[in-house]
Design a protein around this motif. Sequence first.
Motif, PDB file in Angstrom:
ATOM      1  N   PHE A 109      79.666 -59.151 -22.772  1.00 56.01           N
ATOM      2  CA  PHE A 109      80.164 -60.258 -21.625  1.00 56.01           C
ATOM      3  C   PHE A 109      80.807 -60.687 -21.183  1.00 56.01           C
ATOM      4  CE2 PHE A 109      75.443 -59.742 -21.957  1.00 56.01           C
ATOM      5  CZ  PHE A 109      74.558 -59.398 -21.050  1.00 56.01           C
ATOM      6  N   VAL A 110      81.637 -60.318 -20.101  1.00 55.60           N
ATOM      7  CA  VAL A 110      83.165 -61.020 -20.197  1.00 55.60           C
ATOM      8  C   VAL A 110      82.984 -61.400 -18.518  1.00 55.60           C
ATOM      9  CG1 VAL A 110      84.506 -59.057 -19.505  1.00 55.60           C
ATOM     10  CG2 VAL A 110      85.431 -61.388 -20.334  1.00 55.60           C
ATOM     11  N   ARG A 111      83.695 -62.895 -18.402  1.00 55.58           N
ATOM     12  CA  ARG A 111      83.487 -63.806 -17.185  1.00 55.58           C
ATOM     13  C   ARG A 111      84.552 -62.726 -16.161  1.00 55.58           C
ATOM     14  NH1 ARG A 111      79.448 -66.604 -14.537  1.00 55.58           N
ATOM     15  NH2 ARG A 111      78.542 -67.398 -16.182  1.00 55.58           N
ATOM     16  N   GLN A 112      84.347 -62.021 -14.935  1.00 54.73           N
ATOM     17  CA  GLN A 112      85.851 -61.834 -14.576  1.00 54.73           C
ATOM     18  C   GLN A 112      86.432 -63.125 -13.579  1.00 54.73           C
ATOM     19  OE1 GLN A 112      84.854 -59.108 -11.074  1.00 54.73           O
ATOM     20  NE2 GLN A 112      86.717 -59.341 -10.482  1.00 54.73           N
ATOM     21  N   GLY A 113      86.070 -63.970 -13.465  1.00 56.31           N
ATOM     22  CA  GLY A 113      86.252 -65.240 -12.889  1.00 56.31           C
ATOM     23  C   GLY A 113      86.224 -64.720 -11.650  1.00 56.31           C
ATOM     24  N   ASP A 114      86.983 -65.237 -10.572  1.00 63.23           N
ATOM     25  CA  ASP A 114      87.529 -64.989  -9.548  1.00 63.23           C
ATOM     26  C   ASP A 114      87.126 -63.040  -8.611  1.00 63.23           C
ATOM     27  OD1 ASP A 114      87.584 -67.644  -8.287  1.00 63.23           O
ATOM     28  OD2 ASP A 114      89.879 -67.557  -8.717  1.00 63.23           O
ATOM     29  N   PRO A 115      86.335 -63.303  -7.666  1.00 63.24           N
ATOM     30  CA  PRO A 115      86.143 -61.326  -7.968  1.00 63.24           C
ATOM     31  C   PRO A 115      87.566 -60.951  -6.838  1.00 63.24           C
ATOM     32  CG  PRO A 115      84.968 -62.907  -6.733  1.00 63.24           C
ATOM     33  CD  PRO A 115      85.437 -63.651  -7.470  1.00 63.24           C
ATOM     34  N   LEU A 116      88.059 -60.929  -7.582  1.00 67.00           N
ATOM     35  CA  LEU A 116      89.466 -60.157  -6.975  1.00 67.00           C
ATOM     36  C   LEU A 116      89.746 -58.645  -7.197  1.00 67.00           C
ATOM     37  CD1 LEU A 116      92.525 -62.461  -8.457  1.00 67.00           C
ATOM     38  CD2 LEU A 116      90.857 -62.627  -6.331  1.00 67.00           C
ATOM     39  N   GLY A 117      88.334 -58.004  -7.308  1.00 68.27           N
ATOM     40  CA  GLY A 117      88.651 -56.381  -6.945  1.00 68.27           C
ATOM     41  C   GLY A 117      87.574 -55.613  -8.535  1.00 68.27           C
ATOM     42  N   LEU A 118      86.985 -54.234  -7.629  1.00 68.16           N
ATOM     43  CA  LEU A 118      87.022 -53.994  -8.948  1.00 68.16           C
ATOM     44  C   LEU A 118      88.011 -53.732 -10.033  1.00 68.16           C
ATOM     45  CD1 LEU A 118      85.129 -51.762 -10.245  1.00 68.16           C
ATOM     46  CD2 LEU A 118      85.841 -49.820  -8.668  1.00 68.16           C
ATOM     47  N   GLY A 119      89.190 -53.442  -9.004  1.00 70.65           N
ATOM     48  CA  GLY A 119      90.695 -53.159 -10.504  1.00 70.65           C
ATOM     49  C   GLY A 119      90.916 -54.572 -11.502  1.00 70.65           C
ATOM     50  N   HIS A 120      90.441 -55.527 -10.849  1.00 68.47           N
ATOM     51  CA  HIS A 120      90.544 -56.369 -11.849  1.00 68.47           C
ATOM     52  C   HIS A 120      89.717 -56.222 -12.776  1.00 68.47           C
ATOM     53  CE1 HIS A 120      89.987 -61.447 -11.686  1.00 68.47           C
ATOM     54  NE2 HIS A 120      91.166 -61.378 -11.799  1.00 68.47           N
ATOM     55  N   ALA A 121      88.159 -56.742 -12.104  1.00 66.71           N
ATOM     56  CA  ALA A 121      87.419 -56.519 -12.817  1.00 66.71           C
ATOM     57  C   ALA A 121      87.838 -56.392 -14.384  1.00 66.71           C
ATOM     58  CB  ALA A 121      85.898 -56.127 -11.898  1.00 66.71           C
ATOM     59  N   VAL A 122      88.020 -53.917 -13.858  1.00 66.52           N
ATOM     60  CA  VAL A 122      88.272 -53.089 -14.815  1.00 66.52           C
ATOM     61  C   VAL A 122      89.319 -54.092 -16.024  1.00 66.52           C
ATOM     62  CG1 VAL A 122      89.561 -51.126 -15.399  1.00 66.52           C
ATOM     63  CG2 VAL A 122      87.611 -51.441 -13.903  1.00 66.52           C
ATOM     64  N   LEU A 123      90.054 -54.460 -15.444  1.00 68.80           N
ATOM     65  CA  LEU A 123      91.214 -55.903 -16.157  1.00 68.80           C
ATOM     66  C   LEU A 123      90.837 -56.320 -17.478  1.00 68.80           C
ATOM     67  CD1 LEU A 123      94.406 -54.825 -16.183  1.00 68.80           C
ATOM     68  CD2 LEU A 123      94.559 -55.943 -14.229  1.00 68.80           C
ATOM     69  N   LYS A 124      89.690 -56.933 -16.159  1.00 70.15           N
ATOM     70  CA  LYS A 124      88.831 -58.365 -17.706  1.00 70.15           C
ATOM     71  C   LYS A 124      88.379 -57.069 -18.672  1.00 70.15           C
ATOM     72  CE  LYS A 124      89.908 -61.440 -15.170  1.00 70.15           C
ATOM     73  NZ  LYS A 124      90.566 -62.299 -16.271  1.00 70.15           N
ATOM     74  N   GLY A 125      88.183 -55.954 -18.752  1.00 73.80           N
ATOM     75  CA  GLY A 125      87.940 -55.147 -20.058  1.00 73.80           C
ATOM     76  C   GLY A 125      88.683 -54.896 -20.995  1.00 73.80           C
ATOM     77  N   GLU A 126      89.898 -55.127 -20.603  1.00 69.60           N
ATOM     78  CA  GLU A 126      91.466 -54.406 -21.498  1.00 69.60           C
ATOM     79  C   GLU A 126      91.042 -54.982 -23.213  1.00 69.60           C
ATOM     80  OE1 GLU A 126      95.491 -56.097 -20.396  1.00 69.60           O
ATOM     81  OE2 GLU A 126      96.159 -54.599 -21.519  1.00 69.60           O
ATOM     82  N   GLN A 127      90.682 -56.276 -23.248  1.00 72.06           N
ATOM     83  CA  GLN A 127      90.927 -56.743 -24.418  1.00 72.06           C
ATOM     84  C   GLN A 127      89.778 -56.004 -25.380  1.00 72.06           C
ATOM     85  OE1 GLN A 127      91.625 -61.300 -24.778  1.00 72.06           O
ATOM     86  NE2 GLN A 127      91.870 -61.128 -26.937  1.00 72.06           N
ATOM     87  N   HIS A 128      88.690 -56.242 -24.881  1.00 76.01           N
ATOM     88  CA  HIS A 128      87.399 -55.421 -25.344  1.00 76.01           C
ATOM     89  C   HIS A 128      87.894 -53.690 -25.509  1.00 76.01           C
ATOM     90  CE1 HIS A 128      83.075 -55.331 -27.073  1.00 76.01           C
ATOM     91  NE2 HIS A 128      83.370 -53.549 -26.201  1.00 76.01           N
ATOM     92  N   VAL A 129      88.687 -53.842 -25.372  1.00 74.04           N
ATOM     93  CA  VAL A 129      88.423 -52.164 -25.116  1.00 74.04           C
ATOM     94  C   VAL A 129      90.248 -51.623 -25.976  1.00 74.04           C
ATOM     95  CG1 VAL A 129      89.623 -49.932 -23.658  1.00 74.04           C
ATOM     96  CG2 VAL A 129      87.332 -51.221 -22.834  1.00 74.04           C
ATOM     97  N   GLY A 130      91.482 -52.128 -25.400  1.00 72.38           N
ATOM     98  CA  GLY A 130      91.723 -51.823 -26.569  1.00 72.38           C
ATOM     99  C   GLY A 130      92.831 -50.802 -26.163  1.00 72.38           C
ATOM    100  N   GLU A 131      93.720 -49.654 -27.490  1.00 73.18           N
ATOM    101  CA  GLU A 131      93.790 -49.183 -27.021  1.00 73.18           C
ATOM    102  C   GLU A 131      93.398 -47.835 -26.723  1.00 73.18           C
ATOM    103  OE1 GLU A 131      97.236 -47.763 -26.496  1.00 73.18           O
ATOM    104  OE2 GLU A 131      97.766 -50.476 -25.364  1.00 73.18           O
ATOM    105  N   GLU A 132      92.077 -47.165 -26.348  1.00 74.86           N
ATOM    106  CA  GLU A 132      91.071 -46.974 -26.282  1.00 74.86           C
ATOM    107  C   GLU A 132      90.497 -46.061 -24.815  1.00 74.86           C
ATOM    108  OE1 GLU A 132      87.744 -46.568 -28.130  1.00 74.86           O
ATOM    109  OE2 GLU A 132      88.790 -48.279 -30.261  1.00 74.86           O
ATOM    110  N   PRO A 133      90.571 -45.255 -24.706  1.00 74.71           N
ATOM    111  CA  PRO A 133      89.722 -44.905 -23.524  1.00 74.71           C
ATOM    112  C   PRO A 133      88.655 -44.664 -23.444  1.00 74.71           C
ATOM    113  CG  PRO A 133      89.304 -42.143 -24.799  1.00 74.71           C
ATOM    114  CD  PRO A 133      90.535 -44.000 -25.738  1.00 74.71           C
ATOM    115  N   PHE A 134      88.158 -45.166 -21.989  1.00 68.91           N
ATOM    116  CA  PHE A 134      86.475 -45.962 -21.920  1.00 68.91           C
ATOM    117  C   PHE A 134      86.735 -45.153 -20.724  1.00 68.91           C
ATOM    118  CE2 PHE A 134      87.983 -49.078 -18.773  1.00 68.91           C
ATOM    119  CZ  PHE A 134      89.305 -49.139 -18.951  1.00 68.91           C
ATOM    120  N   ALA A 135      84.358 -45.247 -20.804  1.00 65.71           N
ATOM    121  CA  ALA A 135      83.762 -45.518 -19.951  1.00 65.71           C
ATOM    122  C   ALA A 135      83.566 -46.010 -18.480  1.00 65.71           C
ATOM    123  CB  ALA A 135      82.440 -44.446 -19.853  1.00 65.71           C
ATOM    124  N   VAL A 136      83.122 -46.041 -16.876  1.00 69.01           N
ATOM    125  CA  VAL A 136      83.584 -47.042 -16.510  1.00 69.01           C
ATOM    126  C   VAL A 136      82.542 -46.716 -15.544  1.00 69.01           C
ATOM    127  CG1 VAL A 136      84.117 -48.301 -14.444  1.00 69.01           C
ATOM    128  CG2 VAL A 136      85.733 -48.656 -15.963  1.00 69.01           C
TER     129      VAL A 136
END
Length: 303
Positions: A109-136
């Motif tokens: 789980f990671v918190r989005q903080g302010d709900p600034l949109g779907l793109g912002h939510a996906v960006l919150k996954g960057e650290q967990h995902v790293g340099e890999e492809p991923f599904a949303v």
Amino acid sequence: MSSMSNSEFPPVRKAVIPVAGLGTRFLPATKATPKEMLPVVDKPAIQYVVEEAVAAGLTDVLMVTGRNKRPLEDHFDRVDGLEAALQAKGDQEKLQLIRESSELADIHFVRQGDPLGLGHAVLKGEQHVGEEPFAVLLGDDLIDERSPVLPDMIAGYDRTGGSVIALMEVPHESISMYGCAAVQETEVDGLVRVTDLVEKPDPADAPSNLAVIGRYVLSPEIFPLLHRTEPGRGDEIQLTDALKAQARGDGHGVYGVLFTGERYDTGDKFSYIKAVIQLASRRDDLGEELRTWLKEFVAGLED
Ligand code: UTP
């Protein structure tokens, strides 16, 4: 289209599930509960979505949560008191039912903080995902397990290294409710190249009848593009805008897989009610009784 095991690109292993939206279309139910926890027949919508990810081999799941993440965390955790009570009663069947969700996947789980949109939510996954492809996967769309779309999307990534979106043909006048893709054919059956994306276009301006639905396989190229995406419609950082930049840019591009299977929409009240009835009417344990009752009910309405 079958998955290419000898892809030159890293494998898709992780799923990101954004669940931090406000769910305003479903108030008051979503005042204290995320809309993804609303039951569709007898399972919360989110469990169908996690099951779909796992069925596609994605057992590493990151949920991007918002202000009310507790019910989500609890649903995918063990519940000692309830398990002890069922154990004492010897109810193995129900024990199995409540354990299923806690044994499904490796859930983070990671918190989005302010709900600034779907793109912002996906960006919150960057650290967990790293340099890999991923599904949303978005919880508003339930994809029938008999017609999965993720495997073809993953195969599309393996082949191209680009992001892959799921596209569904909709009636021309309904395209204004969706993101819409302009596409070109590729040499691969069922895989199109996305040349442009328009969010909720006027039917007169829509480049196609192909609507973007809530499944994405994103290449890591999306992160720098998301960082550069300014708030757009609704003052939110739109994933569609970053995908548009990827489609027009000179990286690996964006592709689309045509979805022709069964999909249930649970995002607003009316489509949710339809989804519950459709799914329940297909169930072995409820279907026959429900269908019989529905016919009588509808006949009564016509009187
Ligand atoms: P929606 O556009 O359906 O928005 O989000 P919403 O807030 O969930 O629902 P309504 O329109 O107010 O009723 C699409 C997906 O993106 C997630 C939502 O949880 C949903 O799965 N989302 C959206 C986030 O995680 N964060 C956001 O800031 C916005």
